[in-house]
Design an enzyme around this catalytic site. Structure first.
Site, PDB file in Angstrom:
ATOM      1  N   HIS A   1       0.903  -1.347  -0.130  1.00 22.61           N
ATOM      2  CA  HIS A   1       0.191  -0.055   0.136  1.00 22.61           C
ATOM      3  C   HIS A   1       1.074   1.138  -0.003  1.00 22.61           C
ATOM      4  O   HIS A   1       1.476   1.438   0.969  1.00 22.61           O
ATOM      5  CB  HIS A   1      -0.867   0.126   1.225  1.00 22.61           C
ATOM      6  CG  HIS A   1      -2.038   1.158   1.160  1.00 22.61           C
ATOM      7  ND1 HIS A   1      -2.887   1.071   0.263  1.00 22.61           N
ATOM      8  CD2 HIS A   1      -2.121   2.103   2.002  1.00 22.61           C
ATOM      9  CE1 HIS A   1      -3.756   2.252   0.321  1.00 22.61           C
ATOM     10  NE2 HIS A   1      -3.430   2.755   1.519  1.00 22.61           N
TER      11      HIS A   1
ATOM     12  N   ASP B   1       2.368   3.190   2.936  1.00 20.60           N
ATOM     13  CA  ASP B   1       1.166   4.072   2.789  1.00 20.60           C
ATOM     14  C   ASP B   1       1.522   5.589   2.816  1.00 20.60           C
ATOM     15  O   ASP B   1       1.828   5.791   1.467  1.00 20.60           O
ATOM     16  CB  ASP B   1       0.287   3.897   4.081  1.00 20.60           C
ATOM     17  CG  ASP B   1      -0.959   4.416   4.100  1.00 20.60           C
ATOM     18  OD1 ASP B   1      -1.278   5.228   3.233  1.00 20.60           O
ATOM     19  OD2 ASP B   1      -1.836   4.255   4.990  1.00 20.60           O
TER      20      ASP B   1
ATOM     21  N   ARG C   1     -16.972   5.085   1.742  1.00 15.07           N
ATOM     22  CA  ARG C   1     -17.164   6.587   1.804  1.00 15.07           C
ATOM     23  C   ARG C   1     -17.246   7.205   0.028  1.00 15.07           C
ATOM     24  O   ARG C   1     -18.186   7.873   0.068  1.00 15.07           O
ATOM     25  CB  ARG C   1     -16.173   7.511   2.479  1.00 15.07           C
ATOM     26  CG  ARG C   1     -16.030   7.196   3.873  1.00 15.07           C
ATOM     27  CD  ARG C   1     -14.969   8.186   4.384  1.00 15.07           C
ATOM     28  NE  ARG C   1     -13.778   7.410   4.552  1.00 15.07           N
ATOM     29  CZ  ARG C   1     -12.516   7.749   4.123  1.00 15.07           C
ATOM     30  NH1 ARG C   1     -12.531   9.140   3.460  1.00 15.07           N
ATOM     31  NH2 ARG C   1     -11.183   7.261   4.510  1.00 15.07           N
TER      32      ARG C   1
ATOM     33  N   HIS D   1      -6.317  -1.140   6.066  1.00 17.30           N
ATOM     34  CA  HIS D   1      -6.692  -0.432   7.251  1.00 17.30           C
ATOM     35  C   HIS D   1      -7.963  -1.063   7.957  1.00 17.30           C
ATOM     36  O   HIS D   1      -9.027  -0.472   8.088  1.00 17.30           O
ATOM     37  CB  HIS D   1      -6.957   1.110   7.348  1.00 17.30           C
ATOM     38  CG  HIS D   1      -5.872   1.840   6.460  1.00 17.30           C
ATOM     39  ND1 HIS D   1      -4.588   1.610   6.930  1.00 17.30           N
ATOM     40  CD2 HIS D   1      -5.989   2.681   5.752  1.00 17.30           C
ATOM     41  CE1 HIS D   1      -3.601   2.281   6.299  1.00 17.30           C
ATOM     42  NE2 HIS D   1      -4.418   3.103   5.413  1.00 17.30           N
TER      43      HIS D   1
ATOM     44  N   HIS E   1      -9.708   0.903   1.094  1.00 23.20           N
ATOM     45  CA  HIS E   1      -9.652   1.164   2.236  1.00 23.20           C
ATOM     46  C   HIS E   1     -10.927   0.981   2.933  1.00 23.20           C
ATOM     47  O   HIS E   1     -11.939   1.502   2.252  1.00 23.20           O
ATOM     48  CB  HIS E   1      -9.420   2.739   2.663  1.00 23.20           C
ATOM     49  CG  HIS E   1      -8.209   3.432   1.956  1.00 23.20           C
ATOM     50  ND1 HIS E   1      -8.216   4.684   1.113  1.00 23.20           N
ATOM     51  CD2 HIS E   1      -6.896   3.298   2.305  1.00 23.20           C
ATOM     52  CE1 HIS E   1      -6.992   4.886   0.926  1.00 23.20           C
ATOM     53  NE2 HIS E   1      -6.206   4.017   1.332  1.00 23.20           N
TER      54      HIS E   1
END
Ligand SMILES: [Zn+2]
Length: 463
Positions: A58, A329, A215, A278, A241
């Site tokens: 990631h 990340d 989201r 995550h 995510h």
């Protein structure tokens, strides 16, 4: 056909440590033979113990240029969400050339610390202000060019980003550069594949997709994306995510009546092609869903610590044979050693115990976490790698056992000391698909890449 080989006095193979091994590979970098108890016949000899390389599952490459620059308390209680504002304002100034310069420096550093590959979760698609480039894959090309300039294996994951919240809210102006739909992502994928299939580099680039989060993408859009992708390439990976922050979990419950992982497994057939980044906030049932599906949990301990996300429920997950890997990340660290050390230390602090991630089959924490992360990372990035065996890619590291931290150590203790002793980088050489990219700690293009990065930093600072 064997084109190259290396002789190793000490090597960690898929079936354990071995002595005096000659490892050979073909023109695609795939291991063709492993001869044990050989005498030195290969021209080249590893100057230290050989272990499988790590896979960085990631990355948001551009964030390398802002690492360390958001550590101040400015507005009372700082959080992931206030950090995101800083990140967006930084991102608003970055051009396509900057993306290339920053990513090349990052990938160079990743190779030096022991990563053979990177999964680029790439959401900056459009020009400053949100205008589309003539070629929608302009930024993706820059990422491919950066990977080419260093030789790191790339799994490019263009990000599908459509909404600003679970209720399909419109994107904010700061998010205009991310806005995409599934058709656009397929165009980017095709263009990226075209760029990546030129010359010898074609063996080193894979393409998948990254719906940003629940989201940013509705479940119906996610289904469309998954169908389109898997019609194009049935093995292509999907990264998302999933449950990084409690606010995200609570917003999902308010809008959809379910937690994010629960919602995902309720709506889609999640399998081993998926990587859940995550998956920090989970119920027991969600832990079981992920473990049973054979999806990879993408854990990024230094970033999750930096952003105050939370700690992954590793013990329950390991008890159910869950698959996992690590990623850098936001790139506050570029070392897989630091990710794995913090992964174990987080568990020790929660459980008030030592060697928490080891088990009766693998007593060495270093061995267990390194090998399983390498295998999980390879799965998440669709690479036939992660361990040293015939038929796998020759992605490996030579450690420097002349350094005090590794001197005179044997078998699993080498990996335990590599991960839990000191701060010096103990990676001497890095090989990716049989190509030696790091030699005695150095990359052949290092000076040029770093000078270019420093110029970019100066320009971004003065903007
Ligand atoms: Zn991320």
């Amino acid at each position: 056909m064997t084109v190259n080989s290396i002789f190793a006095e000490t090597i960690l193979l898929s079936d354990g440590w071995a002595k005096n091994v000659t490892l050979s590979w073909d023109q695609n970098g795939v291991i063709t033979s492993i001869d044990k108890e050989t005498s030195k016949v290969s021209k080249s000899t590893a100057a230290g113990p050989v272990i499988p390389a790590m896979h960085n599952l990631h990355s948001h490459a551009f964030q390398r240029a802002m690492a360390g620059l958001s550590e101040r308390r400015e507005k009372g209680k700082e959080s992931f969400w206030s950090w995101r504002e800083i990140m967006y304002s930084f991102l608003a100034r970055i051009t396509a050339e900057d993306v290339q310069a920053i990513a090349a420096q990052l990938y160079l550093e990743c190779l030096k610390y022991g990563y053979a590959s990177v999964g680029e979760f790439h959401y900056l698609h459009h020009a400053i202000g949100g205008k589309h480039y003539d070629n929608l894959a302009e930024h993706s090309h820059q990422i491919v060019n950066a990977a080419k300039s260093t030789g790191i294996a790339l799994t490019h994951l263009p990000v599908l980003y459509a909404y600003a919240g679970f209720d399909e809210n419109d994107l904010a102006p700061a998010q205009a550069r991310f806005k995409t739909d599934p058709e656009m992502i397929m165009k980017i994928i095709m263009e990226t594949e075209k760029a990546a299939t030129q010359e010898e580099y074609r063996y080193n680039t894979h393409v998948g997709v990254a719906p940003h989060s629940l989201r940013a993408v509705s479940t119906s859009m996610l289904k469309d994306m998954q169908n389109m992708l898997h019609q194009h390439n049935p093995n292509a990976p999907i990264h998302i995510h999933i449950a990084e922050q409690m606010k995200e979990v609570n917003d999902c419950i308010s809008s959809k009546g379910k937690r994010p992982v629960e919602l995902l497994y309720d709506q889609l057939p999640v399998d081993e092609r998926w990587c859940l980044i995550h998956a920090t906030h989970l119920t027991d049932q969600e832990v079981t869903h992920i473990a049973r599906s054979k999806a990879v949990a993408g854990i990024c301990p230094t970033t999750e610590g930096n952003l105050g996300d939370g700690i992954y429920p590793m013990v329950d997950f390991l008890e159910q044979d869950g698959r996992y890997g690590v990623g850098s990340d936001s790139h506050v660290s570029r070392s897989p050693v630091e990710e794995i050390r913090l992964l174990e230390y987080g568990q020790r602090l929660i459980h008030q115990a030592r060697t928490v991630c080891a088990d009766e089959n693998t007593a060495s924490v270093g061995r267990k976490l390194w090998c399983e992360s390498a295998q999980g990372g390879a799965q998440a990035l669709a690479l036939n790698s992660g361990e040293l065996a015939v038929g796998k890619r020759a992605d490996f590291l030579v450690l420097n056992d002349q350094k005090p931290d590794l001197y005179e150590l044997e078998s699993d203790t080498i990996l335990d000391a590599f991960i839990f002793n000191g701060n010096e980088n103990l990676v001497r050489d890095t090989f990716v698909a049989g190509r030696q990219l790091i030699k005695n700690g150095q990359h052949a293009s290092e000076e040029k890449i770093t000078q270019n990065f420093l110029r970019t930093l100066k320009k971004l600072k003065s903007n």
